[in-house]
Design an enzyme around this catalytic site. Structure first.
Site, PDB file in Angstrom:
ATOM      1  N   ASP A 153      -0.668   1.690  -1.995  1.00  0.00           N
ATOM      2  CA  ASP A 153      -0.186   0.315  -2.002  1.00  0.00           C
ATOM      3  C   ASP A 153       1.225   0.204  -1.422  1.00  0.00           C
ATOM      4  OD1 ASP A 153      -0.190  -2.366  -2.492  1.00  0.00           O
ATOM      5  OD2 ASP A 153       0.058  -2.213  -4.659  1.00  0.00           O
ATOM      6  N   HIS A 154       1.426  -0.842  -0.658  1.00  0.00           N
ATOM      7  CA  HIS A 154       2.756  -1.138  -0.103  1.00  0.00           C
ATOM      8  C   HIS A 154       3.388   0.057   0.592  1.00  0.00           C
ATOM      9  CE1 HIS A 154       3.755  -5.288  -0.716  1.00  0.00           C
ATOM     10  NE2 HIS A 154       2.978  -5.258  -1.778  1.00  0.00           N
ATOM     11  N   HIS A 178      -1.336 -10.654  -4.035  1.00  0.00           N
ATOM     12  CA  HIS A 178      -0.492  -9.629  -4.675  1.00  0.00           C
ATOM     13  C   HIS A 178       0.237 -10.213  -5.880  1.00  0.00           C
ATOM     14  CE1 HIS A 178      -0.032  -6.686  -1.059  1.00  0.00           C
ATOM     15  NE2 HIS A 178      -1.272  -7.098  -1.217  1.00  0.00           N
ATOM     16  N   GLU A 203      -5.380  -2.936   4.795  1.00  0.00           N
ATOM     17  CA  GLU A 203      -4.841  -4.233   4.367  1.00  0.00           C
ATOM     18  C   GLU A 203      -3.468  -4.423   4.989  1.00  0.00           C
ATOM     19  OE1 GLU A 203      -5.276  -5.842   0.441  1.00  0.00           O
ATOM     20  OE2 GLU A 203      -3.142  -6.304   0.259  1.00  0.00           O
ATOM     21  N   LYS A 244       6.761 -11.036 -11.221  1.00  0.00           N
ATOM     22  CA  LYS A 244       6.018  -9.976 -11.895  1.00  0.00           C
ATOM     23  C   LYS A 244       5.668 -10.339 -13.344  1.00  0.00           C
ATOM     24  CE  LYS A 244       6.478  -7.354  -8.307  1.00  0.00           C
ATOM     25  NZ  LYS A 244       5.352  -6.959  -7.498  1.00  0.00           N
TER      26      LYS A 244
END
Ligand code: ZN
Length: 490
Positions: A162-163, A341, A267, A309
């Site tokens: 991820d990221h 996200h 992605e 978050k």
């Protein structure tokens, strides 16, 4: 004769639970002549294999091999039992990422995805999260392999690097068998363009005939009654903002994905920016990627409003709905899915995400799984929780280096004035949630003078002792996410 020997000898008739064996973990291999399963042995979870041909390493006992849950043994399981290895899931209608920073949430997540018709991405971490938790991608993936094996989850799952921002990290994740990578293009996106003067914009814009001919003086019909058009001013700005990010995505895709060598999805994430991605910008990025041969499975725009978050959506819900209508139509037009996200706890917009995307989407959560683990701590060990909470207050400023939040610490009740029963309620209050949410790395890494961990070992022991409570909390909490998205049940 040890108990496990007795179990192995009578495996067809013995009651697994009487021997500490996980019933759903019993699998055969070697043409049905050998067994592999997991059991609790003296309070430690072990892998047991009756034939060395599984390729595991462990202690030879009479009639079986007793194995630790090592990386080597996880690889052996993935080779023998394909359901324990990740596979690409982003092309399925619905997929859902549940970052498990602690490596203990998977049993709870499994219970969720036994019920809901979305493909889980059980392994999902960013490099930032790896650094803050002192973990490796090997460990993140192995924890999931052992969990799905132990609990017999055979639907399949994805693993998300991820990221990722660097080619070497992409290579690292793909090399381990991760089934998707999320390319974070944020460092190549130019910010502050809306505030630039005309002179500055003209200086920054490198005229490109091909682009101008492609985009100006045209209406782009993406179906569903939606037409998009570019003015020269808009086009200039979009090229300045996204030009380099698109080049970067093309470069990584060409290098690692174009030849199909890795069985993995791509992605593209453009979400970690200060300003939202407008539908027009989204279209431009998608159109350029397509024109240059990139086939993303998912794209993550930065939506309007705030996706902070671990708390609900902040912003204009009507505006979000209007923009999601176009974002989702763009995704359908180009044949990929929208990826949402920071999807933890965005309950007020989930129905819109589900409906506008016609039940085809990818949603990622991470921190909320950690928060549920800490809610369990507040419930079962108030003294430990108070100590961690007080430490988190002192560590908060440092943690804001890694995460953008608008937490007001003065709104959090003093833990010494709350009763033990009131402590878990802190997890229903946004400021308290964010306090604990962003300080996870500091909490886990805090050490005493003698070098031992202040909280980490106590926490992991507690979570092992209360695995059932943590599972139940996740079923409830992640279940609520899927429920509000409108995800069908299995
Ligand atoms: Zn993101």
């Amino acid at each position: 004769m040890s108990d496990l020997k007795l179990f192995v000898e009578n495996i067809a008739s013995a009651d697994p639970k009487a021997y500490g064996v996980y019933p759903d973990s019993i699998n055969t291999y070697n043409d049905g002549n050998a067994y592999a399963f997991m059991a609790e042995v003296d309070g430690v979870t072990k892998l047991i294999a009756t034939c060395p041909c599984l390729g595991v390493k462990g202690e030879r006992k009479d009639g079986y091999i007793l194995c630790d849950l090592t990386h080597e043994n996880a690889i052996a399981l993935r080779n023998q039992f394909p359901f324990t290895a990740p596979r690409p899931v982003l092309r399925e209608e619905r997929s859902f990422g549940v970052g498990d920073r602690l490596g203990i949430a998977c049993p709870g997540h499994i219970k969720v995805f036994e019920k809901y018709d979305a493909m889980p991405v059980f392994a999902q971490q960013s490099i930032r999260e790896l650094d803050l938790t002192n973990r490796t991608y090997e460990d993140v993936l192995d924890c999931v392999t052992f969990a799905v094996f132990r609990d017999g989850f055979k639907r399949g799952f994805g693993a998300d690097g991820d990221h990722l921002k660097r080619a070497q990290d992409v290579e690292y994740a793909l090399g381990l068998g991760f089934s998707m990578i999320t390319l974070d293009c944020s460092e190549h996106i130019v910010g502050g363009v809306d505030e630039m003067s005309e002179e500055k914009i003209n200086a920054a814009y490198k005229a490109d005939k091909t682009i101008e001919e492609l985009y100006l003086g045209k209406k782009f019909d993406i179906g569903e009654g939606i037409e998009l058009e570019f003015t020269m001013d808009e086009l200039k700005k979009i090229v300045i903002i996204y030009g380099k990010a698109i080049d970067f995505a093309v470069e990584i895709y060409t290098k690692y994905f174009a030849d199909g060598k890795f069985k993995a999805d791509f992605e593209v994430s453009i979400d970690e920016t200060a300003t939202p991605t407008t539908p027009l910008q989204h279209f431009f990025v998608a159109n350029e990627l397509t024109r240059r041969g990139v086939k993303p499975a998912t794209v993550a725009p930065r939506f309007c409003g705030e996706f902070q978050k671990g708390i609900d959506y902040i912003g204009d819900i009507a505006q979000f709905e209007k923009e999601m209508t176009v974002h989702s139509a763009i995704a359908r037009f180009f044949g990929y899915k929208i990826s949402v996200h920071s999807g933890s706890d965005k309950f007020s917009v989930f129905p819109i995400v589900g409906e506008k995307n016609r039940q085809v989407y990818h949603v990622k959560t991470a921190g909320t799984n950690w928060l549920e683990a800490m809610r369990v701590v507040a419930k079962v060990d108030p003294t430990l929780y108070r100590a961690i909470h007080k430490y988190a207050l002192t560590a908060f400023d440092e943690a804001t280096k890694y995460y953008h939040v608008t937490t007001d610490l003065t709104k959090i009740a003093d833990v010494d004035t709350l009763t033990d029963e009131q402590l878990p309620e802190l997890f229903n209050q946004n400021d308290a949630r964010q306090l604990i949410h962003i300080t996870y790395g500091l909490i886990l890494n805090l050490k005493n003078e003698d070098g031992s961990f202040t909280f980490k070992d106590k926490l992991y022991k507690l979570w092992k002792d209360y695995e059932g409570e943590y599972s139940a909390a996740l079923v409830n909490h992640i279940g609520r996410h899927l429920e509000l998205l409108g995800c069908p049940k299995l």
